[in-house]
Design a protein around this motif. Structure first.
Motif, PDB file in Angstrom:
ATOM      1  N   SER A  82      33.360 -25.471 -29.141  1.00 32.95           N
ATOM      2  CA  SER A  82      33.182 -24.016 -29.262  1.00 32.95           C
ATOM      3  C   SER A  82      31.750 -23.643 -28.898  1.00 32.95           C
ATOM      4  CB  SER A  82      33.454 -23.544 -30.699  1.00 32.95           C
ATOM      5  OG  SER A  82      34.698 -24.004 -31.131  1.00 32.95           O
ATOM      6  N   GLY A  83      30.818 -24.508 -29.284  1.00 35.35           N
ATOM      7  CA  GLY A  83      29.414 -24.281 -28.924  1.00 35.35           C
ATOM      8  C   GLY A  83      29.227 -24.300 -27.412  1.00 35.35           C
ATOM      9  N   VAL A  84      29.904 -25.228 -26.735  1.00 40.17           N
ATOM     10  CA  VAL A  84      29.806 -25.302 -25.266  1.00 40.17           C
ATOM     11  C   VAL A  84      30.264 -23.969 -24.672  1.00 40.17           C
ATOM     12  CG1 VAL A  84      30.628 -26.463 -23.167  1.00 40.17           C
ATOM     13  CG2 VAL A  84      30.186 -27.820 -25.241  1.00 40.17           C
ATOM     14  N   ASN A  85      31.384 -23.461 -25.163  1.00 43.89           N
ATOM     15  CA  ASN A  85      31.911 -22.199 -24.633  1.00 43.89           C
ATOM     16  C   ASN A  85      30.952 -21.038 -24.892  1.00 43.89           C
ATOM     17  OD1 ASN A  85      34.387 -22.760 -23.308  1.00 43.89           O
ATOM     18  ND2 ASN A  85      35.299 -23.256 -25.280  1.00 43.89           N
ATOM     19  N   ALA A  86      30.337 -21.039 -26.080  1.00 43.93           N
ATOM     20  CA  ALA A  86      29.405 -19.949 -26.394  1.00 43.93           C
ATOM     21  C   ALA A  86      28.177 -20.017 -25.482  1.00 43.93           C
ATOM     22  CB  ALA A  86      28.984 -20.019 -27.861  1.00 43.93           C
ATOM     23  N   LEU A  87      27.749 -21.230 -25.167  1.00 46.12           N
ATOM     24  CA  LEU A  87      26.551 -21.398 -24.327  1.00 46.12           C
ATOM     25  C   LEU A  87      26.769 -20.893 -22.903  1.00 46.12           C
ATOM     26  CD1 LEU A  87      23.645 -22.815 -24.483  1.00 46.12           C
ATOM     27  CD2 LEU A  87      24.719 -24.671 -23.220  1.00 46.12           C
ATOM     28  N   TRP A  88      28.024 -20.920 -22.485  1.00 46.09           N
ATOM     29  CA  TRP A  88      28.382 -20.611 -21.104  1.00 46.09           C
ATOM     30  C   TRP A  88      27.976 -19.193 -20.676  1.00 46.09           C
ATOM     31  CZ3 TRP A  88      34.207 -21.238 -19.310  1.00 46.09           C
ATOM     32  CH2 TRP A  88      34.273 -21.172 -17.935  1.00 46.09           C
ATOM     33  N   GLY A  89      27.982 -18.256 -21.612  1.00 47.84           N
ATOM     34  CA  GLY A  89      27.741 -16.840 -21.271  1.00 47.84           C
ATOM     35  C   GLY A  89      26.387 -16.615 -20.597  1.00 47.84           C
ATOM     36  N   ARG A  90      26.338 -15.601 -19.728  1.00 47.07           N
ATOM     37  CA  ARG A  90      25.115 -15.327 -18.945  1.00 47.07           C
ATOM     38  C   ARG A  90      23.956 -14.832 -19.790  1.00 47.07           C
ATOM     39  NH1 ARG A  90      26.415 -14.612 -13.421  1.00 47.07           N
ATOM     40  NH2 ARG A  90      24.892 -13.003 -12.995  1.00 47.07           N
ATOM     41  N   LEU A  91      24.236 -14.299 -20.969  1.00 44.94           N
ATOM     42  CA  LEU A  91      23.124 -13.865 -21.810  1.00 44.94           C
ATOM     43  C   LEU A  91      22.533 -15.047 -22.567  1.00 44.94           C
ATOM     44  CD1 LEU A  91      24.273 -10.441 -23.276  1.00 44.94           C
ATOM     45  CD2 LEU A  91      23.005 -10.942 -21.187  1.00 44.94           C
ATOM     46  N   HIS A  92      23.225 -16.181 -22.537  1.00 48.84           N
ATOM     47  CA  HIS A  92      22.759 -17.376 -23.266  1.00 48.84           C
ATOM     48  C   HIS A  92      22.472 -18.473 -22.236  1.00 48.84           C
ATOM     49  CE1 HIS A  92      22.190 -19.971 -26.603  1.00 48.84           C
ATOM     50  NE2 HIS A  92      23.435 -20.197 -26.998  1.00 48.84           N
ATOM     51  N   GLY A  93      23.066 -19.645 -22.366  1.00 51.91           N
ATOM     52  CA  GLY A  93      22.729 -20.753 -21.463  1.00 51.91           C
ATOM     53  C   GLY A  93      23.127 -20.503 -20.018  1.00 51.91           C
ATOM     54  N   GLY A  94      24.142 -19.654 -19.820  1.00 50.18           N
ATOM     55  CA  GLY A  94      24.600 -19.349 -18.460  1.00 50.18           C
ATOM     56  C   GLY A  94      23.539 -18.634 -17.643  1.00 50.18           C
ATOM     57  N   ALA A  95      22.458 -18.214 -18.317  1.00 49.55           N
ATOM     58  CA  ALA A  95      21.395 -17.507 -17.600  1.00 49.55           C
ATOM     59  C   ALA A  95      20.718 -18.404 -16.560  1.00 49.55           C
ATOM     60  CB  ALA A  95      20.350 -16.972 -18.585  1.00 49.55           C
ATOM     61  N   ASN A  96      20.723 -19.745 -16.771  1.00 47.74           N
ATOM     62  CA  ASN A  96      20.012 -20.590 -15.784  1.00 47.74           C
ATOM     63  C   ASN A  96      20.705 -20.533 -14.414  1.00 47.74           C
ATOM     64  OD1 ASN A  96      22.141 -22.326 -16.432  1.00 47.74           O
ATOM     65  ND2 ASN A  96      20.847 -23.894 -17.374  1.00 47.74           N
ATOM     66  N   GLN A  97      22.032 -20.480 -14.417  1.00 49.22           N
ATOM     67  CA  GLN A  97      22.762 -20.308 -13.153  1.00 49.22           C
ATOM     68  C   GLN A  97      22.507 -18.895 -12.604  1.00 49.22           C
ATOM     69  OE1 GLN A  97      26.975 -21.342 -13.212  1.00 49.22           O
ATOM     70  NE2 GLN A  97      27.411 -20.109 -11.423  1.00 49.22           N
ATOM     71  N   ALA A  98      22.539 -17.914 -13.537  1.00 47.93           N
ATOM     72  CA  ALA A  98      22.374 -16.517 -13.118  1.00 47.93           C
ATOM     73  C   ALA A  98      20.995 -16.277 -12.499  1.00 47.93           C
ATOM     74  CB  ALA A  98      22.600 -15.589 -14.305  1.00 47.93           C
ATOM     75  N   VAL A  99      19.971 -16.989 -12.993  1.00 45.02           N
ATOM     76  CA  VAL A  99      18.617 -16.810 -12.453  1.00 45.02           C
ATOM     77  C   VAL A  99      18.589 -17.221 -10.987  1.00 45.02           C
ATOM     78  CG1 VAL A  99      16.248 -17.705 -12.520  1.00 45.02           C
ATOM     79  CG2 VAL A  99      17.382 -17.075 -14.648  1.00 45.02           C
ATOM     80  N   ILE A 100      19.130 -18.393 -10.687  1.00 46.56           N
ATOM     81  CA  ILE A 100      19.104 -18.875  -9.296  1.00 46.56           C
ATOM     82  C   ILE A 100      19.929 -17.945  -8.401  1.00 46.56           C
ATOM     83  CG2 ILE A 100      19.839 -20.779  -7.772  1.00 46.56           C
ATOM     84  CD1 ILE A 100      17.224 -21.300  -9.297  1.00 46.56           C
ATOM     85  N   GLU A 101      21.069 -17.488  -8.915  1.00 45.92           N
ATOM     86  CA  GLU A 101      21.886 -16.564  -8.107  1.00 45.92           C
ATOM     87  C   GLU A 101      21.117 -15.268  -7.836  1.00 45.92           C
ATOM     88  OE1 GLU A 101      26.129 -18.408  -9.635  1.00 45.92           O
ATOM     89  OE2 GLU A 101      25.420 -16.538 -10.525  1.00 45.92           O
ATOM     90  N   MET A 102      20.354 -14.834  -8.861  1.00 49.04           N
ATOM     91  CA  MET A 102      19.552 -13.614  -8.679  1.00 49.04           C
ATOM     92  C   MET A 102      18.443 -13.854  -7.639  1.00 49.04           C
ATOM     93  SD  MET A 102      17.130 -11.840 -11.570  1.00 49.04           S
ATOM     94  CE  MET A 102      15.932 -13.176 -11.593  1.00 49.04           C
ATOM     95  N   LEU A 103      17.766 -15.014  -7.750  1.00 49.22           N
ATOM     96  CA  LEU A 103      16.682 -15.300  -6.797  1.00 49.22           C
ATOM     97  C   LEU A 103      17.231 -15.421  -5.373  1.00 49.22           C
ATOM     98  CD1 LEU A 103      14.604 -17.909  -8.893  1.00 49.22           C
ATOM     99  CD2 LEU A 103      14.067 -15.490  -8.523  1.00 49.22           C
ATOM    100  N   GLN A 104      18.425 -16.006  -5.248  1.00 44.13           N
ATOM    101  CA  GLN A 104      19.034 -16.139  -3.907  1.00 44.13           C
ATOM    102  C   GLN A 104      19.391 -14.768  -3.351  1.00 44.13           C
ATOM    103  OE1 GLN A 104      22.030 -18.950  -5.122  1.00 44.13           O
ATOM    104  NE2 GLN A 104      21.002 -20.664  -4.104  1.00 44.13           N
ATOM    105  N   ARG A 105      19.858 -13.903  -4.266  1.00 43.19           N
ATOM    106  CA  ARG A 105      20.230 -12.551  -3.840  1.00 43.19           C
ATOM    107  C   ARG A 105      18.989 -11.810  -3.329  1.00 43.19           C
ATOM    108  NH1 ARG A 105      22.700  -8.344  -8.202  1.00 43.19           N
ATOM    109  NH2 ARG A 105      22.400  -6.453  -6.982  1.00 43.19           N
ATOM    110  N   ILE A 106      17.873 -11.992  -4.036  1.00 43.99           N
ATOM    111  CA  ILE A 106      16.625 -11.335  -3.613  1.00 43.99           C
ATOM    112  C   ILE A 106      16.174 -11.893  -2.259  1.00 43.99           C
ATOM    113  CG2 ILE A 106      14.182 -10.960  -4.201  1.00 43.99           C
ATOM    114  CD1 ILE A 106      14.980 -11.111  -7.173  1.00 43.99           C
TER     115      ILE A 106
END
Ligand code: ACO
Length: 446
Positions: A271-295
């Motif tokens: 359950s902790g793994v699933n909670a970490l997945w969200g973009r406001l939590h641990g999923g932000a590391n993927q989201a950061v790179i996607e944002m930098l690539q978009r820029i």
């Protein structure tokens, strides 16, 4: 020796060191109530509301729990104003600078740093228990190729409870499953990657450090020798240590919440793994790179994205910025920013995303919007650039975070399990729906 039982006494001893400071006065409907004020070892104070409803009939209202202490914990201390993070009293800078990842994990689980012999034995146990059940290997083939590795990780960790049932009352059983989880999470993570690429899996081997074993399982070929590059092993060691624990964050609170119902350790941790997945939590590391690539694709105009983040109607946030607790700087981000410079420098990598990240950080740190709201780069802002340098694909970033966090989740699960104050977690609510309605039968249209 596993210290699960002994911890209960230690916990009680530590509590006697807490002072009941004074009392807080609460006046409700003209009546005065006294609520105890408790203080932790770092002088954090809390109003003890445990008897509030019984004595007053009122509850506290704190959606998203920003003002709520859900437990007492001896694991990790954070001072968000001063940018302090310590595991069991040891500053993160010290640990990230010096010790093996498995040593820091031992510290969290057992309470003390290991002796040399204990450290060797702990590493031996973790590697010996890192082979996943052969029947589980088939599971990887059943996921669609589009499956996110976080979903695969959560499913596999949850499935472990079918393969390793245990008696929750037996400390030896519990300990064996703790070791299995820490040992196997890296194998599951690496196998998820290999299978998604249609490559043969590489089994873990004795004689490699935890990070080196993982890198070997990710990148070696059965057809030739593979030497784990020291610089990558070192970068991963630092990353895993900064991910180890972060007190009562969303995923850790989830582990405690699920565990409080006496669900098994695998159910709680997956359950902790699933909670970490969200973009406001641990999923932000993927989201950061996607944002930098978009820029980058957008011509590198980072100022446009800073402006968008300030515009509430855009729905866009600067990923990797801001934190619920850190209001000055995130010490993990400082460590990782330096590691980025070191690793990319040593490898001679010129990553244009790092330049965009530096510009973004600099612009945001001098912009009133971010300054007033105390928004600083968090752990995820630079971790993705390091993971890219190591060769980890973007969709695996959050899996890497989960791998590092595993001992932290487990330490919390153990602490919760051994805490005499633990009851099933069950918040209340303020009901704002319709009051009683009558004649449902007459109004129904069917
Ligand atoms: N970009 C732009 N504005 C932001 C950002 C951001 N990244 N983060 C917060 N804000 C603004 C909000 O709009 C809000 O502004 P307002 O007061 O004018 O309404 C204010 O700052 C406070 O934000 P909240 O969302 O209330 O802060 P909260 O503590 O609830 O959220 C969070 C913390 C989720 C980390 C948030 O800062 C965020 O969304 N950051 C981006 C995602 C991210 O990097 N997450 C990883 C966190 S670290 C981790 O979990 C491992």
């Amino acid at each position: 020796m596993y210290e699960g039982e002994a911890r209960t006494d230690e916990t009680r001893t530590a509590r006697t060191r807490e002072t009941i400071m004074s009392t807080a006065k609460l006046i409700l409907e003209g009546k005065e109530y006294e609520l105890p004020v408790i203080e932790g070892t770092e002088q954090e104070r809390a109003i003890d509301c445990t008897k509030l409803r019984d004595t007053t009939g009122y509850i506290t209202y704190d959606p998203s729990y920003a003002n709520t202490g859900s437990c007492r914990s001896q694991l990790t201390y954070i001072d968000g104003e001063k940018g302090i993070l310590r595991y069991r009293g040891y500053p993160i800078e010290d640990l990230a600078g010096k010790v093996r990842y498995t040593t820091a994990a031992y510290l969290l689980i057992h309470g003390e740093l290991p002796t040399r012999e204990q450290a060797i034995e702990w590493r031996r146990q973790l590697t010996q228990n890192s082979l996943i059940h052969e029947s589980m290997i088939n599971f990887f083939d059943q996921f669609p190729v589009t499956a996110h590795p976080m979903n695969i990780l959560a499913s596999m960790v949850s499935a472990m409870s079918s393969f390793y049932p245990y008696d929750a009352e037996d400390e030896e059983h519990v300990y064996r499953n703790v070791v299995r989880l820490i040992g196997q999470v890296k194998t599951i993570a690496a196998f998820a990657y290999r299978k998604s690429r249609g490559e043969p899996v590489i089994y873990p081997r004795m004689g490699y450090s935890y990070p080196a074993n993982f890198l070997r399982m990710m990148f070696a070929s059965p057809a030739e020798d593979y030497r784990v590059p020291k610089v990558l092993e070192e970068a991963l060691r630092v990353l895993l240590i900064v991910h180890l624990d972060h007190e009562q964050n969303c995923s850790t609170s989830t582990v405690r919440m699920v565990g409080s119902s006496l669900a098994n350790i695998y159910a709680a941790v997956s359950s902790g793994v699933n909670a970490l997945w969200g973009r406001l939590h641990g999923g932000a590391n993927q989201a950061v790179i996607e944002m930098l690539q978009r820029i980058q694709t957008d011509g590198g105009d980072y100022k446009k994205y800073v402006a968008m983040a300030k515009d509430k109607n855009s729905g866009f946030r600067l990923m990797g910025f801001g934190h619920r607790v850190y209001k000055n700087f995130d010490p993990r981000a400082t460590i990782l920013k330096k590691a980025c410079d070191d690793v990319l420098g040593t490898l001679g990598i010129n990553d244009p995303l790092l330049d965009i990240a530096r510009h973004l950080e600099d612009t945001a740190l001098h912009d009133d919007f971010f300054v007033e709201r105390k928004l600083y780069p968090n752990v995820d802002f630079y971790s993705g650039i390091l993971y890219r340098a190591i060769g980890i694909p973007t969709d695996m970033f959050t899996v890497m975070f989960a791998m590092g966090r595993m001992p932290g989740w487990i330490a919390h699960w153990l602490e919760m399990r051994n805490d005499p104050e633990t009851r099933i977690h069950r918040p209340r609510q303020i009901y704002v729906g319709p009051t009683v309605r009558t004649s449902a039968g007459r109004r129904a249209v069917d």
